[in-house]
Design a protein around this motif. Structure first.
Motif, PDB file in Angstrom:
ATOM      1  N   GLN A   1     -52.016 -35.599 -21.755  1.00 36.52           N
ATOM      2  CA  GLN A   1     -53.021 -34.540 -21.789  1.00 36.52           C
ATOM      3  C   GLN A   1     -53.066 -33.802 -20.466  1.00 36.52           C
ATOM      4  O   GLN A   1     -53.002 -34.406 -19.402  1.00 36.52           O
ATOM      5  CB  GLN A   1     -54.397 -35.140 -22.103  1.00 36.52           C
ATOM      6  N   VAL A   2     -53.166 -32.488 -20.556  1.00 40.53           N
ATOM      7  CA  VAL A   2     -53.305 -31.660 -19.360  1.00 40.53           C
ATOM      8  C   VAL A   2     -54.470 -30.707 -19.586  1.00 40.53           C
ATOM      9  O   VAL A   2     -54.772 -30.339 -20.723  1.00 40.53           O
ATOM     10  CB  VAL A   2     -52.012 -30.875 -19.051  1.00 40.53           C
ATOM     11  N   GLU A   3     -55.121 -30.305 -18.507  1.00 41.85           N
ATOM     12  CA  GLU A   3     -56.244 -29.384 -18.639  1.00 41.85           C
ATOM     13  C   GLU A   3     -56.388 -28.551 -17.378  1.00 41.85           C
ATOM     14  O   GLU A   3     -55.887 -28.916 -16.316  1.00 41.85           O
ATOM     15  CB  GLU A   3     -57.549 -30.119 -18.930  1.00 41.85           C
TER      16      GLU A   3
ATOM     17  N   VAL B   1     -59.909 -25.647 -20.519  1.00 38.51           N
ATOM     18  CA  VAL B   1     -58.924 -25.566 -21.596  1.00 38.51           C
ATOM     19  C   VAL B   1     -58.038 -26.805 -21.537  1.00 38.51           C
ATOM     20  O   VAL B   1     -57.516 -27.149 -20.477  1.00 38.51           O
ATOM     21  CB  VAL B   1     -58.063 -24.299 -21.476  1.00 38.51           C
ATOM     22  N   THR B   2     -57.897 -27.489 -22.659  1.00 39.70           N
ATOM     23  CA  THR B   2     -57.160 -28.747 -22.714  1.00 39.70           C
ATOM     24  C   THR B   2     -56.086 -28.698 -23.794  1.00 39.70           C
ATOM     25  O   THR B   2     -56.320 -28.183 -24.891  1.00 39.70           O
ATOM     26  CB  THR B   2     -58.108 -29.920 -23.020  1.00 39.70           C
TER      27      THR B   2
ATOM     28  N   ASN C   1     -52.242 -30.309 -29.599  1.00 37.31           N
ATOM     29  CA  ASN C   1     -53.587 -29.852 -29.956  1.00 37.31           C
ATOM     30  C   ASN C   1     -54.238 -29.200 -28.746  1.00 37.31           C
ATOM     31  O   ASN C   1     -54.093 -29.677 -27.620  1.00 37.31           O
ATOM     32  CB  ASN C   1     -54.456 -31.026 -30.427  1.00 37.31           C
ATOM     33  N   THR C   2     -54.970 -28.102 -28.997  1.00 41.29           N
ATOM     34  CA  THR C   2     -55.647 -27.390 -27.921  1.00 41.29           C
ATOM     35  C   THR C   2     -57.156 -27.435 -28.136  1.00 41.29           C
ATOM     36  O   THR C   2     -57.641 -27.443 -29.268  1.00 41.29           O
ATOM     37  CB  THR C   2     -55.196 -25.920 -27.863  1.00 41.29           C
ATOM     38  N   GLN C   3     -57.894 -27.474 -27.044  1.00 41.14           N
ATOM     39  CA  GLN C   3     -59.359 -27.465 -27.082  1.00 41.14           C
ATOM     40  C   GLN C   3     -59.872 -26.649 -25.905  1.00 41.14           C
ATOM     41  O   GLN C   3     -59.225 -26.575 -24.862  1.00 41.14           O
ATOM     42  CB  GLN C   3     -59.933 -28.887 -26.986  1.00 41.14           C
TER      43      GLN C   3
ATOM     44  N   ASP D   1     -49.230 -21.805 -21.259  1.00 38.69           N
ATOM     45  CA  ASP D   1     -48.807 -22.497 -20.037  1.00 38.69           C
ATOM     46  C   ASP D   1     -49.047 -24.002 -20.146  1.00 38.69           C
ATOM     47  O   ASP D   1     -48.206 -24.819 -19.729  1.00 38.69           O
ATOM     48  CB  ASP D   1     -49.562 -21.939 -18.830  1.00 38.69           C
ATOM     49  N   LEU D   2     -50.205 -24.377 -20.708  1.00 36.89           N
ATOM     50  CA  LEU D   2     -50.542 -25.800 -20.801  1.00 36.89           C
ATOM     51  C   LEU D   2     -49.682 -26.538 -21.825  1.00 36.89           C
ATOM     52  O   LEU D   2     -49.421 -27.734 -21.671  1.00 36.89           O
ATOM     53  CB  LEU D   2     -52.023 -25.968 -21.148  1.00 36.89           C
ATOM     54  N   ILE D   3     -49.258 -25.845 -22.876  1.00 42.45           N
ATOM     55  CA  ILE D   3     -48.378 -26.485 -23.865  1.00 42.45           C
ATOM     56  C   ILE D   3     -47.086 -26.941 -23.198  1.00 42.45           C
ATOM     57  O   ILE D   3     -46.600 -28.065 -23.420  1.00 42.45           O
ATOM     58  CB  ILE D   3     -48.089 -25.520 -25.028  1.00 42.45           C
ATOM     59  N   ALA D   4     -46.510 -26.065 -22.367  1.00 41.59           N
ATOM     60  CA  ALA D   4     -45.291 -26.438 -21.651  1.00 41.59           C
ATOM     61  C   ALA D   4     -45.543 -27.631 -20.732  1.00 41.59           C
ATOM     62  O   ALA D   4     -44.716 -28.553 -20.640  1.00 41.59           O
ATOM     63  CB  ALA D   4     -44.772 -25.241 -20.855  1.00 41.59           C
ATOM     64  N   GLU D   5     -46.689 -27.640 -20.043  1.00 44.98           N
ATOM     65  CA  GLU D   5     -47.017 -28.752 -19.160  1.00 44.98           C
ATOM     66  C   GLU D   5     -47.255 -30.043 -19.946  1.00 44.98           C
ATOM     67  O   GLU D   5     -46.866 -31.130 -19.502  1.00 44.98           O
ATOM     68  CB  GLU D   5     -48.270 -28.414 -18.341  1.00 44.98           C
ATOM     69  N   ALA D   6     -47.896 -29.932 -21.118  1.00 47.38           N
ATOM     70  CA  ALA D   6     -48.174 -31.120 -21.921  1.00 47.38           C
ATOM     71  C   ALA D   6     -46.877 -31.747 -22.426  1.00 47.38           C
ATOM     72  O   ALA D   6     -46.738 -32.975 -22.466  1.00 47.38           O
ATOM     73  CB  ALA D   6     -49.077 -30.760 -23.093  1.00 47.38           C
TER      74      ALA D   6
END
Length: 235
Positions: free
Chosen positions: A37-39, A222-223, A187-189, A154-159
């Motif tokens: 998980q990244v946020e 954003v997670t 999954n995004t939140q 951006d976060l999808i790539a990091e996750a």
């Protein structure tokens, strides 16, 4: 004594179906489920203010005319500010009854206008100007669709990179030579936008009537989480 005879064709058919099922769904071993998980916190870049006027009159026609005039004047003033999007909000009316709730003695009507945009200073100044004739119903900060989508990308790539890092750790720790991903779910939140209500709303309205203070819109978290299964090879 009776002897029991089983039809060989049915027996052969059952055996062939079992064999086919076994071939279609091979048993899998050395599978590991992982979670990453990244946020990040992102500044709100959209502001929305709802202003309203409300009045009561025995004559519904005069009441409607009064509300319309107040709203039109406010809309005319607001549309002079090019940096703010202006629109009409909800409008409603309801009867006012006597103490016994048997007869209608008057009508109460309410109308709204909505200010929205990314220039917080412009919206704040315009709100302060309009509060001389209108009241503050609601103030909301949020992420624009463009900002949210860009942040999630951006976060999808990091996750995914975080998931791969954990997969490599699990593979090395178990003595495997490598791994392959069996499945991966992303999954995004994000946190719901903040709203100003109640006493906080009234205090902000009073402040804006005196001046146009700088408005801090806050942030959203954003997670993006990655959940999946890997199959370790070479064990």
């Amino acid at each position: 004594m009776r002897s029991l005879h089983l039809p060989l064709s049915g027996l052969f058919l059952g055996m062939s179906l079992l064999a086919a099922t076994a071939q279609a769904e091979p048993l899998r071993y050395n599978q590991v489920s992982l979670h990453a998980q990244v946020e990040t916190s992102v500044n709100h870049d959209n502001m929305s203010v709802t202003l309203f006027t409300e009045a009561q009159n025995e004559d519904p026609a005069k009441l409607a005319e009064q509300i319309t005039r107040t709203l039109n004047d406010a809309l005319s003033t607001a549309r002079k500010q090019e940096k703010v999007e202006v629109s009409s909000g909800n409008r409603s009316s309801q009867p006012v009854y006597d103490e016994k709730r048997e007869n209608i003695i008057a009508w109460r009507e309410r109308g709204e206008i909505v200010l929205e945009g990314s220039d917080f200073a412009a919206i704040s100044a315009l709100t302060g100007e309009l509060l001389s004739d209108l009241s503050l119903a609601d103030m909301q900060f949020s992420l624009s669709p463009e900002s949210r989508s860009s942040t999630e990308d951006d976060l999808i790539a990091e996750a995914i990179e975080a998931f791969k890092s954990r997969a490599n750790i699990a593979t090395r720790s178990l003595g495997g030579a490598g791994y392959k991903i069996v499945n991966l779910n992303l999954n995004t939140q994000f946190m719901q936008p903040m709203r100003y209500r109640g006493q906080q709303k009234m205090a902000m309205a009073a402040d804006m009537e005196m001046s146009a203070p700088a408005v801090e819109g806050g942030q959203s978290d954003v997670t993006v989480s990655a959940d999946g299964t890997i199959e370790i090879q070479g064990l």
